[in-house]
Design a protein around this motif. Sequence first.
Motif, short mmCIF file in Angstrom:
data_model
loop_
_atom_site.label_atom_id
_atom_site.label_comp_id
_atom_site.label_asym_id
_atom_site.label_seq_id
_atom_site.Cartn_x
_atom_site.Cartn_y
_atom_site.Cartn_z
N VAL A 42 0.83 -1.20 0.00
CA VAL A 42 0.00 0.00 0.00
C VAL A 42 0.88 1.27 0.00
CG1 VAL A 42 -0.29 0.05 2.53
CG2 VAL A 42 -2.07 1.03 1.06
N ARG A 43 0.47 2.25 -0.78
CA ARG A 43 1.14 3.54 -0.99
C ARG A 43 2.32 3.48 -1.97
NH1 ARG A 43 0.39 4.04 4.50
NH2 ARG A 43 2.62 3.79 4.90
N SER A 44 2.70 2.26 -2.44
CA SER A 44 3.74 2.20 -3.48
C SER A 44 3.22 2.87 -4.74
CB SER A 44 4.08 0.74 -3.83
OG SER A 44 4.48 0.05 -2.69
N LYS A 45 4.13 3.48 -5.47
CA LYS A 45 3.72 4.26 -6.65
C LYS A 45 4.55 3.92 -7.88
CE LYS A 45 2.09 8.35 -4.10
NZ LYS A 45 0.70 8.31 -4.56
N LEU A 46 3.90 4.07 -9.02
CA LEU A 46 4.58 3.92 -10.31
C LEU A 46 4.10 5.06 -11.19
CD1 LEU A 46 6.41 1.70 -11.77
CD2 LEU A 46 4.27 0.92 -12.82
N ALA A 67 9.22 3.88 -16.84
CA ALA A 67 8.40 4.10 -15.65
C ALA A 67 9.30 4.38 -14.45
CB ALA A 67 7.51 2.90 -15.40
N LEU A 68 8.81 5.19 -13.53
CA LEU A 68 9.56 5.53 -12.32
C LEU A 68 8.87 4.90 -11.11
CD1 LEU A 68 10.43 9.33 -12.28
CD2 LEU A 68 11.99 7.38 -12.35
N GLY A 69 9.67 4.34 -10.18
CA GLY A 69 9.09 3.76 -8.97
C GLY A 69 8.83 2.29 -9.15
N SER A 70 8.16 1.67 -8.17
CA SER A 70 7.84 0.25 -8.26
C SER A 70 6.68 -0.08 -7.34
CB SER A 70 9.05 -0.61 -7.88
OG SER A 70 8.67 -1.98 -7.88
N LEU A 71 5.87 -1.04 -7.77
CA LEU A 71 4.76 -1.51 -6.94
C LEU A 71 5.11 -2.82 -6.25
CD1 LEU A 71 1.86 -0.61 -9.40
CD2 LEU A 71 2.73 0.73 -7.49
N GLY A 72 6.34 -3.26 -6.35
CA GLY A 72 6.73 -4.45 -5.61
C GLY A 72 7.70 -5.34 -6.36
#
Lengths: 268, 268
Positions: free
Chosen positions: B35-39, B47-52
């Motif tokens: 929860v709260r992870s962002k892409l 893409a920037l970030g990661s959801l897991g």
Amino acid sequence: MNEGTYSTLIFDTLAHSLRERRPCALATIITGKGVRSKLLVAAGAKALGSLGNTEIDRIIERDALGELAAGSSSVRHYGSNGEAGEQDIQVFIETFAPPPRMIIFGAVGFTAALSRAAKLLGYRVTICDARATFATSARFPEADEVVNEWPDRFLLALTDELRPQDAICVLTHDHKFDIPAIAAALETQVGYIGAMGSRRTHEERVKLLREAGVADPALARVMAPIGLDIGSRTPEETAIAICAEIIAVRAGRNSIQSLRDSSGPIHI
Amino acid sequence: MNEGTYSTLIFDTLAHSLRERRPCALATIITGKGVRSKLLVAAGAKALGSLGNTEIDRIIERDALGELAAGSSSVRHYGSNGEAGEQDIQVFIETFAPPPRMIIFGAVGFTAALSRAAKLLGYRVTICDARATFATSARFPEADEVVNEWPDRFLLALTDELRPQDAICVLTHDHKFDIPAIAAALETQVGYIGAMGSRRTHEERVKLLREAGVADPALARVMAPIGLDIGSRTPEETAIAICAEIIAVRAGRNSIQSLRDSSGPIHI
């Protein structure tokens, strides 16, 4: 036959059809030349009455049969001889038939978009999911009903009621629910059964359905993966692809082009 | 990189994109694992970030690019590795981009149904008709705006604004309005131009447009008669056929089958 005689005949026939629960549609010119003229149509029967001449009668009969088959009523505009795209007369086409039903199994992410598209087409929409936390009316305000029940148990009570104009869409993505839903759907007379999921998921389903005793000709009724292959990206676009497939299946189209590139009539 | 570093980078990049008016979509896990992870995704950029993990990132990036191209935002459900049809996590995909536009010329009988279908797909819908008695907001409550103006004059002001994700549908059925509407539409970069009417009507239009100096390669952009050939009978079914054609044209599909009978990927 004068107008009065026609009307009496039309109202008597309408009353008789309603008593016998025989679907019919009544087209009435509500503004323009020939106002109050009526045409009563039913599938497989000669139309009764007239809106002015054989040409306009032919066109309105075609459109009224279309509305009748879709279970919908509408106000439509025509030229005084039934020309499309003109606005000389307004015709109210009132359908006396229950709306077609769409039963959606699975209260999942695609369900809300499909419900909205189905409501646009005039369906009475029922969402059924055994998981009470997902299937709530608050999540699907557009649906006519949201039912918490196992799919096979829900369909069993409806088997004799469902008709060729009805559709069943299985969106659950879980064999535990999909297999009994598809097996029970195949026991009905609905004109469309579609199931969401990857090609691999559906291969597994086919195997399980065969093991459950479902024969191959029955399995051929299942449209899976669900929808036309138009390159949909969002749940809403997928809903359009599903609705377009339902219309195409009813019309017996399996290879579809743009009307620009096809050669048949643009109205069926 | 830890979560905090990612977020700073994401917010800085988002702020920069917004300042530059560069469309992007931000996907956030709002319930479930991560929860709260962002892409953060944008067309043509990493893409920037990661959801897991890379698998869920690949699936959500694909879906977020789809929402971005459609200009829509939504809450979608997945399994914890991005599996379709599961409900372990909820992801809010928020699109920072203007919605695509659909401009409908002609306040006719088919217009209301097409407006409703277009709204389902997230379009900002404008209905334009020079005839003030037909084009009123009361008749088309679903439209975002109803404009009384000649089609060419209306489009002239928008020529530079319209983009490939926008659509123009000409439903007027009257050469007086259709010809300037189509000619002006061909001066824009919209991805879809469709025109309603019989094959014969369109042959006449093509003749008039040629006389007006429109070249054949330009004329080939016009989808007429409008819509996929799925056997539509009612205005609502015609609206589905038009929307399905818009999606198919964007995806470059010109011969369409059911996903059941095709062999490519079911997501593009």
